[in-house]
Design an enzyme around this catalytic site. Structure first.
Site, PDB file in Angstrom:
ATOM      1  CG  ASP A  21      -7.519 -31.917  23.779  1.00 58.54           C
ATOM      2  OD1 ASP A  21      -8.204 -31.019  24.327  1.00 58.54           O
ATOM      3  OD2 ASP A  21      -6.330 -32.124  24.075  1.00 58.54           O
ATOM      4  CG  HIS A  37     -14.457 -21.574  25.210  1.00 55.30           C
ATOM      5  ND1 HIS A  37     -15.302 -21.032  26.163  1.00 55.30           N
ATOM      6  CD2 HIS A  37     -14.534 -20.738  24.131  1.00 55.30           C
ATOM      7  CE1 HIS A  37     -15.857 -19.926  25.680  1.00 55.30           C
ATOM      8  NE2 HIS A  37     -15.413 -19.734  24.460  1.00 55.30           N
ATOM      9  CB  THR A  38     -10.764 -27.613  23.498  1.00 54.82           C
ATOM     10  OG1 THR A  38      -9.638 -28.449  23.788  1.00 54.82           O
ATOM     11  CG2 THR A  38     -10.923 -27.548  21.987  1.00 54.82           C
ATOM     12  CG  HIS A  47     -18.215 -13.327  18.265  1.00 55.01           C
ATOM     13  ND1 HIS A  47     -18.156 -12.277  19.156  1.00 55.01           N
ATOM     14  CD2 HIS A  47     -17.973 -14.445  19.001  1.00 55.01           C
ATOM     15  CE1 HIS A  47     -17.894 -12.739  20.368  1.00 55.01           C
ATOM     16  NE2 HIS A  47     -17.776 -14.055  20.291  1.00 55.01           N
ATOM     17  CG  ASN A  93     -18.019  -8.574  18.523  1.00 53.52           C
ATOM     18  OD1 ASN A  93     -17.899  -9.716  18.961  1.00 53.52           O
ATOM     19  ND2 ASN A  93     -18.965  -8.248  17.646  1.00 53.52           N
ATOM     20  N   GLY A 103     -27.353 -14.091  11.293  1.00 57.92           N
ATOM     21  CA  GLY A 103     -26.959 -15.167  10.399  1.00 57.92           C
ATOM     22  C   GLY A 103     -25.522 -15.067   9.913  1.00 57.92           C
ATOM     23  NE  ARG A 119     -14.594 -14.780  21.394  1.00 62.36           N
ATOM     24  CZ  ARG A 119     -14.297 -13.527  21.720  1.00 62.36           C
ATOM     25  NH1 ARG A 119     -13.235 -12.934  21.192  1.00 62.36           N
ATOM     26  NH2 ARG A 119     -15.049 -12.867  22.582  1.00 62.36           N
ATOM     27  CB  SER A 154      -3.928 -29.952  25.460  1.00 57.80           C
ATOM     28  OG  SER A 154      -5.346 -30.079  25.490  1.00 57.80           O
ATOM     29  CD  GLU A 182     -22.357  -7.531  13.075  1.00 61.10           C
ATOM     30  OE1 GLU A 182     -21.761  -8.584  13.395  1.00 61.10           O
ATOM     31  OE2 GLU A 182     -23.217  -7.491  12.177  1.00 61.10           O
ATOM     32  CG  ASP A 226     -24.709 -11.566   7.596  1.00 64.24           C
ATOM     33  OD1 ASP A 226     -23.788 -11.542   8.449  1.00 64.24           O
ATOM     34  OD2 ASP A 226     -25.762 -10.909   7.719  1.00 64.24           O
ATOM     35  CB  SER A 251     -22.814  -8.547   9.307  1.00 70.77           C
ATOM     36  OG  SER A 251     -23.032  -9.437  10.389  1.00 70.77           O
TER      37      SER A 251
END
Length: 348
Positions: free
Chosen positions: A271, A211-212, A84, A112, A90, A80, A266, A106, A92, A94
């Site tokens: 998956d 999100h699996t 984010h 966040n 981009g 994740r 799972s 951030e 980088d 940050s």
């Protein structure tokens, strides 16, 4: 009950480690080979550290194995972090900067705050990289390597990762508030959020498959349970038994930080069960479920295709995460190589 769950997770992860250790070999055995998907962005190369830090990937994976064995959830948290980071000005690094006199972090942006995590593992990886190859591997590339490693160690696909990103000298809290899609986003808004990053509908559906693995906080899906349309009623697209399961974790009042697996089928394994659950009305976030219920035939077709064909999901996922990971990197002499990912280098 808790011990049996931990035992099951350990068994699953042990099997993943074996396959993952094999999966990392292509970087060394097939030099110059490119996977299906996007070519490396000019200035980035899968062999960027071949002469300066050839062991970088092995160092990252070594730290990850220990961290994921200790807490399987951390794999999703590190994956994740890549999203984010890349969605805000981009890829980088940050997102890793702490608050300072010169930086509005951030980490304090609404999407966040009290949500993104895994910074201590990035710190540990970066320290190991600095010890082996001082002032060489950027924090932006560290995030990218950690995201790929976490995916593979969870049973997901391997991709050839182009490297050479440099680190931002500042953070962009306002852009984080603007560019990161909220968990209650409508399908129309999700398409717009991804479009801002040059990502299309296929990228949206494929990358949502992240999100699996991972967990969601109660505050992220409470609205669906009790007040979906500001009418004090639940989201009627929720499958009834699933609704009661979620309600037991997430009460109408309080419990905002209670967590629930994004993929009940799972949780620790990367998956295609995420898509199967969405088709059954068991997507936990509104931004998950609307991929199926949002009345976009192209998007719904992709959800159904991934639910039926895991290999297709993996193929599209690789294409899309390579594309996202090449978003607006700092290259050449732009930015810097931070020695500590939480702060910019001292001006001398």
């Amino acid at each position: 009950m808790d011990s049996s769950k931990r035992c099951l997770a350990a068994i699953l992860l042990a099997s993943f480690y074996f396959s993952a250790s094999l999966a990392f070999f292509p970087t060394h055995n097939h030099e110059g080979a490119h996977p299906i998907g996007h070519s490396p962005k000019p200035g980035l190369s899968p062999h960027f550290y071949r002469s300066t830090c050839p062991q970088a990937d092995e160092i990252v994976v070594s730290v990850l194995k220990k961290a994921i064995a200790k807490e399987p959830r951390i794999a999703a948290s590190l994956l994740r972090l890549l999203f984010h980071d890349c969605f805000v000005q981009g890829c980088d690094a940050s997102v890793l900067l702490d608050d300072s006199k010169a930086v509005a972090s951030e980490k304090n942006a609404l999407p966040n705050k009290n949500s993104i995590r895994g910074f201590e593992v990035i710190d540990e990886i970066k320290a190991a990289l600095e010890e082996a190859c001082p002032h060489t591997v950027s924090c932006a590339d560290t995030i990218a390597l950690a995201a790929r490693g976490s995916t593979v160690l969870s049973g997901g696909p391997y991709w050839e990762l182009s490297l050479g990103r440099r680190d931002s000298k500042t953070a962009y809290m306002k852009l984080a508030n603007k560019n990161l899609p909220p968990p209650n986003a409508t399908l129309h808004r999700l398409v717009k959020f991804f479009g801002r990053q040059g990502l299309d509908k296929t990228d949206l559906v494929a990358l949502s498959g992240s999100h699996t693995i991972g967990m969601a906080r109660c505050v992220s899906f409470k609205q669906r349970l009790y007040n979906q349309h500001r009418d004090n009623k639940p989201d009627m697209t929720l499958e009834k038994r699933f609704y009661h399961k979620l309600a037991s974790v997430c009460p109408r009042t309080g419990g905002d930080n209670n967590i629930s697996p994004l993929d009940f089928a799972s949780p620790p394994k990367f998956d295609n069960s995420y898509y199967k659950l969405i088709v059954e009305g068991r997507g936990i976030l509104n931004s998950d479920q609307v991929l199926w219920t949002g009345k976009d035939p192209e998007i719904a077709h992709l959800v159904k295709s991934y639910a039926e064909n895991e290999s297709l999901f993996f193929e599209h996922y690789v294409n899309s995460i390579i594309k996202m990971g090449n978003t607006n990197p700092l290259l050449g002499s732009d930015g810097e190589i931070r020695m500590n990912c939480r702060r910019v280098n001292h001006v001398r």
